[in-house]
Design an enzyme around this catalytic site. Structure first.
Site, PDB file in Angstrom:
ATOM      1  N   SER A 109       0.820  -1.213   0.000  1.00 17.84           N
ATOM      2  CA  SER A 109       0.000   0.000   0.000  1.00 17.84           C
ATOM      3  C   SER A 109       0.848   1.255   0.000  1.00 17.84           C
ATOM      4  O   SER A 109       0.325   2.348  -0.216  1.00 17.84           O
ATOM      5  CB  SER A 109      -0.858   0.038   1.276  1.00 17.84           C
ATOM      6  OG  SER A 109      -1.696  -1.069   1.346  1.00 17.84           O
ATOM      7  N   HIS A 130      -1.215  -2.653  -6.976  1.00 16.97           N
ATOM      8  CA  HIS A 130      -1.923  -2.335  -5.726  1.00 16.97           C
ATOM      9  C   HIS A 130      -3.429  -2.524  -5.909  1.00 16.97           C
ATOM     10  O   HIS A 130      -4.130  -1.650  -6.416  1.00 16.97           O
ATOM     11  CB  HIS A 130      -1.585  -0.892  -5.294  1.00 16.97           C
ATOM     12  CG  HIS A 130      -2.216  -0.493  -4.007  1.00 16.97           C
ATOM     13  ND1 HIS A 130      -2.677   0.785  -3.762  1.00 16.97           N
ATOM     14  CD2 HIS A 130      -2.470  -1.199  -2.878  1.00 16.97           C
ATOM     15  CE1 HIS A 130      -3.192   0.830  -2.542  1.00 16.97           C
ATOM     16  NE2 HIS A 130      -3.074  -0.356  -1.995  1.00 16.97           N
ATOM     17  N   GLU A 142      -3.980   0.058  -8.806  1.00 18.98           N
ATOM     18  CA  GLU A 142      -2.994   1.125  -8.987  1.00 18.98           C
ATOM     19  C   GLU A 142      -1.699   0.443  -9.446  1.00 18.98           C
ATOM     20  O   GLU A 142      -1.296  -0.561  -8.863  1.00 18.98           O
ATOM     21  CB  GLU A 142      -2.808   1.799  -7.610  1.00 18.98           C
ATOM     22  CG  GLU A 142      -2.273   3.183  -7.634  1.00 18.98           C
ATOM     23  CD  GLU A 142      -2.282   3.824  -6.226  1.00 18.98           C
ATOM     24  OE1 GLU A 142      -2.460   3.128  -5.205  1.00 18.98           O
ATOM     25  OE2 GLU A 142      -2.088   5.046  -6.171  1.00 18.98           O
ATOM     26  N   ASN A 180      -3.388   5.926  -1.176  1.00 19.02           N
ATOM     27  CA  ASN A 180      -3.140   6.039   0.264  1.00 19.02           C
ATOM     28  C   ASN A 180      -2.434   7.318   0.674  1.00 19.02           C
ATOM     29  O   ASN A 180      -2.455   7.687   1.842  1.00 19.02           O
ATOM     30  CB  ASN A 180      -2.391   4.812   0.769  1.00 19.02           C
ATOM     31  CG  ASN A 180      -3.349   3.651   0.915  1.00 19.02           C
ATOM     32  OD1 ASN A 180      -4.384   3.772   1.556  1.00 19.02           O
ATOM     33  ND2 ASN A 180      -3.034   2.533   0.281  1.00 19.02           N
TER      34      ASN A 180
END
Ligand code: NAD
Length: 281
Positions: A109, A130, A142, A180
């Site tokens: 992450s 991701h 991602e 994130n």
């Protein structure tokens, strides 16, 4: 572009089990390895086995006792605990078992793809993939290229993600990438509002659901992600960007120290052990 037929996954927690689920449904042969064998069995059962329509997919998911079996897959996706040393030691251990063409991916992450790639023998064939939680539901993957990731690996990764029915978004390799970088500080700020007594757990979550039209409240979402994972992401942002605005809330640290990791451990900002979740503050 490299041809992907077999998918190896290391770590069968919330994310590894979800990635296995979507890969098997899309027709890939899946090998799943975890250090905690009972966790693997429980997660496979919970995420995959109890869905009748998935019989064929289930047949394609097999447990891998050792990482050597993962090394023979066309792509190996690491989805273990969000800790740089854990991930590096997995990749170091895996490298000697890899066939030459295997692509390596991490579902991290927040941790630098370039740094993780540097402990392997193939930074050119290393990429960040991701997935979002829960993997079967969330549409995004991602994609993060490390400094050395080659074009063929990138194209193969995009095409693999699309074959799972996902849409991709590219992020440069900076701490916590895009999702994130934005999401984790928002949840951390929600923990600060709780810590400072601005609101209770339910007032904070209700405020953001009805006031900002978020599908889940930030504290509920933190529990869903896993508070240990959230704390690791905040630490990566804090250390990687050296800016105090990313400091993890001491209350978040305390919950993690207590082993209150959210939904996966039965208790976090809510207690999930009864019929309905009950706020813990
Ligand atoms: P989790 O705690 O549910 O699962 C982690 C699993 O890794 C556990 O089953 C553990 O036994 C296993 N593990 C630990 N060390 C290992 C090792 N050396 N070898 C093999 N397995 C090992 O965590 P999760 O939520 O599934 O997160 C896994 C990864 O996915 C993390 O990098 C996390 O940042 C990332 N991620 C999480 C989310 C989320 O919302 N939870 C979303 C996207 C990405």
């Amino acid at each position: 572009m490299a041809k992907i037929q077999t998918v190896g996954i290391i770590g069968s927690g919330q994310m590894g089990a979800g990635i296995a689920h979507v890969a098997a449904l899309a027709g890939y042969e899946v090998r799943l390895h975890d250090v905690a064998a009972d966790h693997l069995g429980r997660q496979v059962a919970k995420e995959v086995i109890d869905q009748a329509a998935m019989t064929a997919a289930i047949g394609r998911i097999k447990g891998a006792e050792t990482v050597a079996e993962i090394g023979q897959c066309d792509i190996a996706i690491e989805a273990a605990t969000e800790n740089e040393e854990v991930k590096k030691s997995i990749f170091r251990g895996l490298t000697e078992h890899l066939k030459p063409e295997t692509i390596l991916a991490s579902n991290t992450s927040s941790i630098s793809i370039t740094r993780l790639a540097s402990v392997t023998d193939r930074p050119g064939k290393f990429i960040g993939l991701h997935f979002m939680n829960p993997v079967p539901i969330m549409k995004l993957v991602e994609i993060i290229r490390g400094i050395a990731t080659d074009a063929d690996t990138y194209e193969t990764a995009v095409s693999f993600a699309q074959s799972l029915g996902k849409t991709t978004a590219n992020s440069e390799d900076f701490p916590a990438f895009i999702v994130n970088r934005i999401l984790a500080p928002m949840i951390n700020e929600a923990v600060y509002t709780l810590y400072e007594g601005v609101g209770t757990v339910s007032s904070i979550d209700t405020a953001m659901k009805l006031g900002a039209n978020h599908p889940m409240g930030p504290l509920e979402l933190g529990d869903f992600i896993g508070l240990d994972t959230l704390l690791s992401i905040m630490n990566v942002l804090h250390e990687g960007l050296a800016d105090s605005k990313y400091r993890p809330c001491p209350l978040l640290v305390k919950y993690v120290e207590a082993g209150w990791l959210g939904k996966k451990s039965g208790r976090g900002f809510y207690d999930y052990r009864g019929e309905t979740p009950v706020p813990t503050r």
